[in-house]
Design a protein around this motif. Structure first.
Motif, PDB file in Angstrom:
ATOM      1  N   ILE A   9      52.187   6.609  50.734  1.00  0.00           N
ATOM      2  CA  ILE A   9      53.259   7.582  50.983  1.00  0.00           C
ATOM      3  C   ILE A   9      54.603   7.037  50.503  1.00  0.00           C
ATOM      4  O   ILE A   9      55.376   7.744  49.843  1.00  0.00           O
ATOM      5  N   GLU A  10      54.893   5.785  50.814  1.00  0.00           N
ATOM      6  CA  GLU A  10      56.176   5.195  50.413  1.00  0.00           C
ATOM      7  C   GLU A  10      56.294   5.061  48.900  1.00  0.00           C
ATOM      8  O   GLU A  10      57.404   5.084  48.353  1.00  0.00           O
ATOM      9  N   ALA A  11      55.142   4.957  48.218  1.00  0.00           N
ATOM     10  CA  ALA A  11      55.150   4.913  46.751  1.00  0.00           C
ATOM     11  C   ALA A  11      55.241   6.311  46.138  1.00  0.00           C
ATOM     12  O   ALA A  11      55.207   6.459  44.909  1.00  0.00           O
ATOM     13  N   LYS A  12      55.326   7.344  47.006  1.00  0.00           N
ATOM     14  CA  LYS A  12      55.456   8.745  46.582  1.00  0.00           C
ATOM     15  C   LYS A  12      54.266   9.185  45.725  1.00  0.00           C
ATOM     16  O   LYS A  12      54.434   9.890  44.712  1.00  0.00           O
ATOM     17  N   LEU A  13      53.074   8.795  46.148  1.00  0.00           N
ATOM     18  CA  LEU A  13      51.857   9.127  45.409  1.00  0.00           C
ATOM     19  C   LEU A  13      50.995  10.166  46.118  1.00  0.00           C
ATOM     20  O   LEU A  13      50.039  10.677  45.532  1.00  0.00           O
ATOM     21  N   ALA A  14      51.300  10.483  47.368  1.00  0.00           N
ATOM     22  CA  ALA A  14      50.441  11.373  48.163  1.00  0.00           C
ATOM     23  C   ALA A  14      50.720  12.841  47.857  1.00  0.00           C
ATOM     24  O   ALA A  14      51.859  13.290  47.922  1.00  0.00           O
ATOM     25  N   ASP A  15      49.659  13.584  47.509  1.00  0.00           N
ATOM     26  CA  ASP A  15      49.785  15.033  47.351  1.00  0.00           C
ATOM     27  C   ASP A  15      49.678  15.749  48.691  1.00  0.00           C
ATOM     28  O   ASP A  15      50.331  16.767  48.908  1.00  0.00           O
ATOM     29  N   ARG A  16      48.830  15.216  49.578  1.00  0.00           N
ATOM     30  CA  ARG A  16      48.655  15.835  50.894  1.00  0.00           C
ATOM     31  C   ARG A  16      48.516  14.716  51.938  1.00  0.00           C
ATOM     32  O   ARG A  16      47.788  13.749  51.717  1.00  0.00           O
ATOM     33  N   ILE A  17      49.198  14.889  53.060  1.00  0.00           N
ATOM     34  CA  ILE A  17      49.119  13.953  54.188  1.00  0.00           C
ATOM     35  C   ILE A  17      48.515  14.714  55.351  1.00  0.00           C
ATOM     36  O   ILE A  17      49.109  15.693  55.834  1.00  0.00           O
ATOM     37  N   LEU A  18      47.347  14.293  55.794  1.00  0.00           N
ATOM     38  CA  LEU A  18      46.550  15.112  56.704  1.00  0.00           C
ATOM     39  C   LEU A  18      46.017  14.302  57.886  1.00  0.00           C
ATOM     40  O   LEU A  18      45.642  13.141  57.724  1.00  0.00           O
ATOM     41  N   PRO A  19      45.915  14.932  59.067  1.00  0.00           N
ATOM     42  CA  PRO A  19      45.206  14.270  60.163  1.00  0.00           C
ATOM     43  C   PRO A  19      43.725  14.185  59.833  1.00  0.00           C
ATOM     44  O   PRO A  19      43.199  14.980  59.029  1.00  0.00           O
ATOM     45  N   LEU A  20      43.054  13.236  60.448  1.00  0.00           N
ATOM     46  CA  LEU A  20      41.658  12.963  60.115  1.00  0.00           C
ATOM     47  C   LEU A  20      40.782  14.209  60.163  1.00  0.00           C
ATOM     48  O   LEU A  20      39.952  14.436  59.281  1.00  0.00           O
ATOM     49  N   HIS A  21      40.959  15.044  61.185  1.00  0.00           N
ATOM     50  CA  HIS A  21      40.046  16.179  61.351  1.00  0.00           C
ATOM     51  C   HIS A  21      40.194  17.240  60.262  1.00  0.00           C
ATOM     52  O   HIS A  21      39.365  18.144  60.160  1.00  0.00           O
ATOM     53  N   GLN A  22      41.219  17.141  59.418  1.00  0.00           N
ATOM     54  CA  GLN A  22      41.399  18.106  58.331  1.00  0.00           C
ATOM     55  C   GLN A  22      40.972  17.562  56.968  1.00  0.00           C
ATOM     56  O   GLN A  22      40.969  18.294  55.982  1.00  0.00           O
ATOM     57  N   ILE A  23      40.603  16.298  56.908  1.00  0.00           N
ATOM     58  CA  ILE A  23      40.368  15.685  55.599  1.00  0.00           C
ATOM     59  C   ILE A  23      39.086  16.182  54.945  1.00  0.00           C
ATOM     60  O   ILE A  23      39.062  16.439  53.727  1.00  0.00           O
ATOM     61  N   ALA A  24      37.995  16.347  55.681  1.00  0.00           N
ATOM     62  CA  ALA A  24      36.745  16.814  55.071  1.00  0.00           C
ATOM     63  C   ALA A  24      36.930  18.183  54.425  1.00  0.00           C
ATOM     64  O   ALA A  24      36.502  18.417  53.280  1.00  0.00           O
ATOM     65  N   SER A  25      37.546  19.112  55.138  1.00  0.00           N
ATOM     66  CA  SER A  25      37.759  20.450  54.567  1.00  0.00           C
ATOM     67  C   SER A  25      38.713  20.394  53.381  1.00  0.00           C
ATOM     68  O   SER A  25      38.554  21.139  52.403  1.00  0.00           O
ATOM     69  N   ALA A  26      39.702  19.489  53.434  1.00  0.00           N
ATOM     70  CA  ALA A  26      40.632  19.350  52.312  1.00  0.00           C
ATOM     71  C   ALA A  26      39.918  18.820  51.070  1.00  0.00           C
ATOM     72  O   ALA A  26      40.196  19.267  49.944  1.00  0.00           O
ATOM     73  N   ILE A  27      39.002  17.882  51.248  1.00  0.00           N
ATOM     74  CA  ILE A  27      38.215  17.370  50.115  1.00  0.00           C
ATOM     75  C   ILE A  27      37.439  18.509  49.468  1.00  0.00           C
ATOM     76  O   ILE A  27      37.426  18.669  48.241  1.00  0.00           O
ATOM     77  N   ALA A  28      36.767  19.314  50.295  1.00  0.00           N
ATOM     78  CA  ALA A  28      35.990  20.444  49.774  1.00  0.00           C
ATOM     79  C   ALA A  28      36.891  21.427  49.025  1.00  0.00           C
ATOM     80  O   ALA A  28      36.523  21.941  47.951  1.00  0.00           O
ATOM     81  N   GLU A  29      38.082  21.697  49.554  1.00  0.00           N
ATOM     82  CA  GLU A  29      39.034  22.591  48.879  1.00  0.00           C
ATOM     83  C   GLU A  29      39.447  22.043  47.527  1.00  0.00           C
ATOM     84  O   GLU A  29      39.514  22.780  46.531  1.00  0.00           O
ATOM     85  N   GLU A  30      39.740  20.751  47.490  1.00  0.00           N
ATOM     86  CA  GLU A  30      40.188  20.139  46.240  1.00  0.00           C
ATOM     87  C   GLU A  30      39.089  20.167  45.176  1.00  0.00           C
ATOM     88  O   GLU A  30      39.361  20.389  43.997  1.00  0.00           O
ATOM     89  N   VAL A  31      37.844  19.936  45.586  1.00  0.00           N
ATOM     90  CA  VAL A  31      36.728  19.982  44.631  1.00  0.00           C
ATOM     91  C   VAL A  31      36.558  21.403  44.104  1.00  0.00           C
ATOM     92  O   VAL A  31      36.396  21.617  42.885  1.00  0.00           O
ATOM     93  N   ARG A  32      36.612  22.403  44.986  1.00  0.00           N
ATOM     94  CA  ARG A  32      36.470  23.801  44.543  1.00  0.00           C
ATOM     95  C   ARG A  32      37.600  24.194  43.593  1.00  0.00           C
ATOM     96  O   ARG A  32      37.390  24.924  42.621  1.00  0.00           O
ATOM     97  N   ALA A  33      38.813  23.703  43.865  1.00  0.00           N
ATOM     98  CA  ALA A  33      39.968  24.064  43.040  1.00  0.00           C
ATOM     99  C   ALA A  33      39.806  23.592  41.594  1.00  0.00           C
ATOM    100  O   ALA A  33      40.365  24.204  40.666  1.00  0.00           O
ATOM    101  N   LEU A  34      39.044  22.546  41.374  1.00  0.00           N
ATOM    102  CA  LEU A  34      38.856  22.034  40.018  1.00  0.00           C
ATOM    103  C   LEU A  34      38.055  22.991  39.147  1.00  0.00           C
ATOM    104  O   LEU A  34      38.090  22.896  37.909  1.00  0.00           O
ATOM    105  N   ASP A  35      37.288  23.904  39.762  1.00  0.00           N
ATOM    106  CA  ASP A  35      36.468  24.843  38.996  1.00  0.00           C
ATOM    107  C   ASP A  35      37.172  26.183  38.770  1.00  0.00           C
ATOM    108  O   ASP A  35      36.586  27.098  38.197  1.00  0.00           O
ATOM    109  N   ARG A  36      38.399  26.297  39.257  1.00  0.00           N
ATOM    110  CA  ARG A  36      39.113  27.573  39.072  1.00  0.00           C
ATOM    111  C   ARG A  36      39.736  27.663  37.692  1.00  0.00           C
ATOM    112  O   ARG A  36      40.096  26.659  37.105  1.00  0.00           O
TER     113      ARG A  36
END
Length: 350
Positions: free
Chosen positions: A323-350
């Protein structure tokens, strides 16, 4: 300003191990052993009278074992616990992590105060746990339920690579993430969890039981397929070779440049070289800064970086560095990370 003194309770049924651990801890600046216990019952009494900030815990003890102690501790007086367990108790270690232990150290059957390897690892982990933020168990004291696997086409080429780096607190975080990833994920998942050798195969098997995906310890030359999760063997690093249409795994020994193994940086950099913008890097809880340099390579190729937020990180060192290196696209609590991974993978096929 100096940090406040860290008070430690040592729990082990071996008098020799209690002495050895106390001697090692006593040599760490800012750390003081305030009490020692031979079993869980005695330890519970001392938690209230000595009020330790951190507990080192053996698991196999008479009268009350480490598991029962952990359940009661986490329900009534949660605080960081560092499990000190033998190489023969691999399953027990991961059960303890599910019950809320923050980290573990593998020890020989007889622990000598002159063991430099254990002394260095103990120092590193005790100081890291000074900053522990979350001590509640990920699965409320029970292993994740076994989830059904959905067969996928053999050798289906992954559309993306999800690369994950984790250290202290990572095993429980990874259990939660793996249980939430969908069976139809069109990506390969590659994990660099800081862990000693001889433990990652058991860890992989435990992750596999709680995931819809196929989880296993990586081996040299493994082909990558969508829906596979490969965990780097302990005390080595994992890199990708080949091309995006025919990627394979290389297991490489530790080098003088590797401060941490398995190395998140090495995994991330190699994934960016092969999968380019189709890399999703995930940096979870952990001490220090492994993953930051690798995230730079991922971002340079147009990939995405997800980081665990401070509110759920056991130790916020690795996420904070990204985060301090300004590299993070999304900062998420643990319980949201699995769904965020799935979203990011699906977005690559759009």
């Amino acid at each position: 300003m100096n940090e406040p003194e860290l008070k430690v309770l040592v729990v082990d049924d071996s008098a020799m191990n209690r002495r050895s651990l106390s001697d090692m801890l006593g040599k760490i600046d800012g750390v003081r052993v305030v009490a020692r216990a031979a079993n869980g019952e005695e330890a519970l009494r001392l938690v209230h009278s000595a009020e330790p900030d951190l507990i080192t815990l053996d698991l196999e003890m008479p009268r009350m074992d480490g598991f029962t102690f952990l359940r009661i501790l986490m329900a009534k007086a949660p605080r960081p616990v560092l499990v000190i367990s033998s190489y023969a108790q691999k399953e027990n270690v991961f059960k303890a992590l599910e019950l809320g232990a923050a980290d573990f150290i593998a020890k020989p059957d007889v622990l000598a105060p002159t063991d430099e390897h254990i002394k260095n690892e103990l120092t590193q982990k005790v100081l890291a746990l000074r900053a522990v933020r979350r001590v509640k168990p990920a699965f409320a004291g029970s292993a994740p339920p076994a989830l059904p696997k959905v067969p996928s086409p053999p050798h289906s080429v992954p559309r993306a690579a999800v690369v994950i780096a984790a250290s202290t607190g990572g095993p429980s975080a990874l259990m939660e993430i793996m249980s939430g990833l969908p069976a139809d994920l069109r990506a390969v998942v590659l994990v660099a969890q800081h862990m000693p050798d001889k433990f990652t195969r058991t860890f992989s098997e435990r992750l596999d039981r709680g995931s819809r995906l196929r989880v296993r310890e990586a081996e040299e030359g493994d082909k990558l397929a969508a829906g596979d999760v490969l965990v780097c063997p302990g005390m080595k690093s994992m890199e990708l070779r080949g091309t995006m249409m025919d990627p394979t795994i290389a297991i490489v020994p530790r080098t003088d440049e590797d401060r941490f193994v398995p190395s998140g940086d090495r995994l991330f950099r190699s994934a960016a070289t092969i999968f380019r913008r189709r890399v999703i890097a995930v940096v979870l809880t952990g001490m220090a800064d492994d993953g930051t340099e690798g995230c730079k390579a991922v971002k340079a190729e147009g990939g995405r970086v997800l980081v665990e937020s401070e509110e759920t990180s056991v130790v916020f060192g690795m996420p904070r560095s990204v985060i301090e290196a300004k590299l993070a696209d999304r900062i998420l609590p643990l319980h949201q990370i699995a769904s965020a991974i799935a979203e990011e993978v699906r977005a690559l096929d759009r």
